[in-house]
Design an enzyme around this catalytic site. Structure first.
Site, PDB file in Angstrom:
ATOM      1  CB  CYS A  10     -53.161 -36.344   6.700  1.00 39.93           C
ATOM      2  SG  CYS A  10     -53.051 -35.038   5.809  1.00 39.93           S
ATOM      3  N   GLY A  37     -47.240 -39.007   4.881  1.00 43.52           N
ATOM      4  CA  GLY A  37     -47.133 -38.055   4.909  1.00 43.52           C
ATOM      5  C   GLY A  37     -46.425 -36.897   5.685  1.00 43.52           C
ATOM      6  CG  ASN A 111     -56.743 -39.835   6.036  1.00 45.09           C
ATOM      7  OD1 ASN A 111     -56.735 -41.138   6.800  1.00 45.09           O
ATOM      8  ND2 ASN A 111     -56.329 -38.618   4.865  1.00 45.09           N
ATOM      9  N   GLY A 112     -58.336 -36.806   5.166  1.00 46.40           N
ATOM     10  CA  GLY A 112     -59.517 -37.136   3.479  1.00 46.40           C
ATOM     11  C   GLY A 112     -59.746 -35.871   2.683  1.00 46.40           C
ATOM     12  CE1 TYR A 250     -47.226 -46.873  -3.200  1.00 46.50           C
ATOM     13  CE2 TYR A 250     -48.925 -44.958  -2.016  1.00 46.50           C
ATOM     14  CZ  TYR A 250     -47.892 -45.418  -2.705  1.00 46.50           C
ATOM     15  OH  TYR A 250     -46.478 -44.825  -2.719  1.00 46.50           O
ATOM     16  CB  SER A 291     -45.912 -50.340  -2.097  1.00 47.83           C
ATOM     17  OG  SER A 291     -45.059 -49.793  -2.790  1.00 47.83           O
ATOM     18  CG  ASP A 354     -47.576 -49.863  -5.774  1.00 52.48           C
ATOM     19  OD1 ASP A 354     -48.135 -48.818  -6.369  1.00 52.48           O
ATOM     20  OD2 ASP A 354     -46.651 -49.752  -5.201  1.00 52.48           O
ATOM     21  CB  CYS A 390     -58.820 -40.338  -5.925  1.00 53.18           C
ATOM     22  SG  CYS A 390     -59.603 -40.373  -3.823  1.00 53.18           S
ATOM     23  CB  CYS A 444     -59.465 -44.529  -9.009  1.00 55.73           C
ATOM     24  SG  CYS A 444     -58.803 -46.117  -7.749  1.00 55.73           S
TER      25      CYS A 444
END
Ligand code: SF4
Length: 467
Positions: A10, A37, A111-112, A250, A291, A354, A390, A444
């Site tokens: 976000c 977002g 955000n997270g 990205y 991107s 990307d 992730c 990742c």
């Protein structure tokens, strides 16, 4: 509460600026952070006496109008753009979330993703807290309210010591703005000055659009309190620096600054590294817009090849990477790109992208290019193969869905329909960014998570037991 799907990526914002129209400035900042977002947006303001909120599902420009912004008065505001998975894309989950009552109230934007939110949720339920959203943001807010302290900084510190995971937060009480970054610094957060006040944002591009001056990025484990006394910083110990490397590849806008570096030239360097690692005879290079544009230009410059635009992008269609379900992703690719046959016909193309996540979008892009006449397509990817999910706020896929988790590079090449395929190595990626290698989360690609995720992985193993 569905704790296994609380994955978000976000945009957050905050402003303390007496004398300014803080709601309108927050609207402009959220507009600049729209890429983080697109499912809902919200703004909370306070005039020192009460906290007001307005938010809705949709893009920032769809959610707010003169009437709604006009009602959001005060000198402090926080705002949020939300991206979520399918299950939690609901009105009740629009942020900022307002919690508490009387003087014991706050608004919080996050955000997270919190790895131990299930455990904390049950603990808070036992203490009598009831939950109105299915987000871990509410868990963070209630943890702060439940702290055995009266000072807000002490309460936030208490919560930070209990939270495991990624969180960049803006929090507003009736008289102060707080900006908080987790002790690993997984998600970005920076602050700047504006007309005698201060602003906080996920990315510096939001500050640029407001005419604010970037002061610095907020450190991992740092709490900033901004009120009538100015800015004060408090620190919790840094655990291990682990900024998400995908911000560079990205997520972040190319005009943002992260870890002191502008993103755009970093992406160009990724393209240059790709051309060194995976050279190929071809006529032209193109990036998949937007991107991978900078990386495509970097590849072309290093390989001494012409750069061209083979795909035109409709910029008003949301990103397919972050669309919440497969049906929307399928429609998205057709709506998003239009190939240019005059550019592509009979050409041997290097196509820079990307990332390849599920591998569902790339074959459609290949088809578009082939139908427009491309003779050869050599796909080059700015990231190593993504093999692990992730747990820190990016809803990329489950392990079962990640194409590189169960296919070799050659199998992926065949699956996407490219003439050749080359991924940037992890060393090449880190070299492009040119910052200390241990500054980043690269889990990742490697499965080496900077924050323990054993509980989440056990759940995932159960979910994927058929795999
Ligand atoms: S696992 Fe990947 S996407 Fe998630 S925070 Fe780490 S680098 Fe970023």
């Amino acid at each position: 509460m569905k704790v296994t799907s609380l994955h978000e990526k976000c945009g957050v914002f905050g402003i303390y600026c007496p004398g300014e129209d803080v709601a309108r400035l927050t609207f402009f900042a959220l507009f600049a952070l729209q890429h983080r977002g697109q499912e809902s947006a919200g703004i909370a303001t306070t005039d020192g006496k009460k906290i007001q909120f307005y938010g809705d599902m949709g893009l920032v420009s769809q959610v707010f109008d003169e009437n709604s912004l006009g009602q959001l008065t005060g000198h402090i505001a926080i705002g949020h753009n939300r991206y979520s998975t399918t299950g939690s894309s609901r009105r009740i989950n629009i942020q900022p979330v307002l919690l508490g009552n009387g003087d014991n109230c706050l608004a919080i934007a996050h955000n997270g993703n919190i790895v131990n939110s299930a455990h904390l949720y049950h603990e808070l339920c036992e203490q009598g807290y009831s939950f109105h959203t299915s987000t871990d943001t509410e868990v963070i807010g209630d943890l702060i309210l439940s702290a055995p302290a009266t000072d807000w900084v002490d309460r936030i510190r208490y919560a930070m010591r209990r939270l495991q995971g990624a969180y960049s937060l803006t929090i507003m009480t009736k008289d102060a703005l707080y900006a908080i970054r987790d002790p690993w610094g997984v998600r970005p957060l920076c602050y700047g000055s504006l007309n005698g006040g201060f602003v906080v944002a996920s990315e510096s591009c939001a500050l640029d659009h407001l005419g604010a001056k970037l002061i610095r990025e907020i450190e991992p484990g740092e709490i900033l309190r901004i009120d009538h006394n100015g800015v004060e910083s408090f620190r919790e110990p840094i655990r291990k620096r682990a900024l998400c490397i995908f911000e560079f590849i990205y997520f972040a806008r190319p005009d943002s600054i992260m870890n002191g570096q502008l993103i755009y030239p970093t992406r160009q360097e990724m393209g240059a590294q790709l051309s060194i690692e995976h050279p190929v005879p071809a006529d032209s290079v193109m990036g998949v817009p937007d991107s991978a544009t900078a990386a495509g230009i970097g590849y072309a410059q290093k390989a001494n090849m012409p750069y061209c635009e083979g795909l035109l992008k409709n910029r008003y269609v949301g990103r397919t990477f972050i669309a919440p379900d497969q049906r929307i992703r399928d429609i998205g690719v057709q709506l998003k790109f239009n190939p240019l046959p005059q550019v592509l016909k009979g050409q041997r193309m290097v196509v820079v992208d990307d990332s390849i996540v599920r591998g569902t979008t790339t074959p459609k892009v290949m088809n578009l290019l082939r139908r427009a006449g491309a003779k050869e397509i050599h796909m080059r990817v700015c990231a190593p193969p993504i093999k692990y999910p992730c747990f820190f706020g990016v809803d990329m896929a489950t392990r079962k869905e990640l194409i590189a988790a169960h296919k070799s590079v050659e199998e992926i090449r065949q699956f996407i329909g490219a003439d050749s395929l080359g991924y940037l190595s992890l060393d090449g990626l880190l070299k492009s960014i040119n910052l200390p290698h241990d500054s980043f989360c690269t889990a990742c690609f490697t499965g080496d998570y900077p924050i323990p995720v054993q509980l989440e992985m056990d759940k995932l193993a159960l979910e994927n037991s058929a795999f």
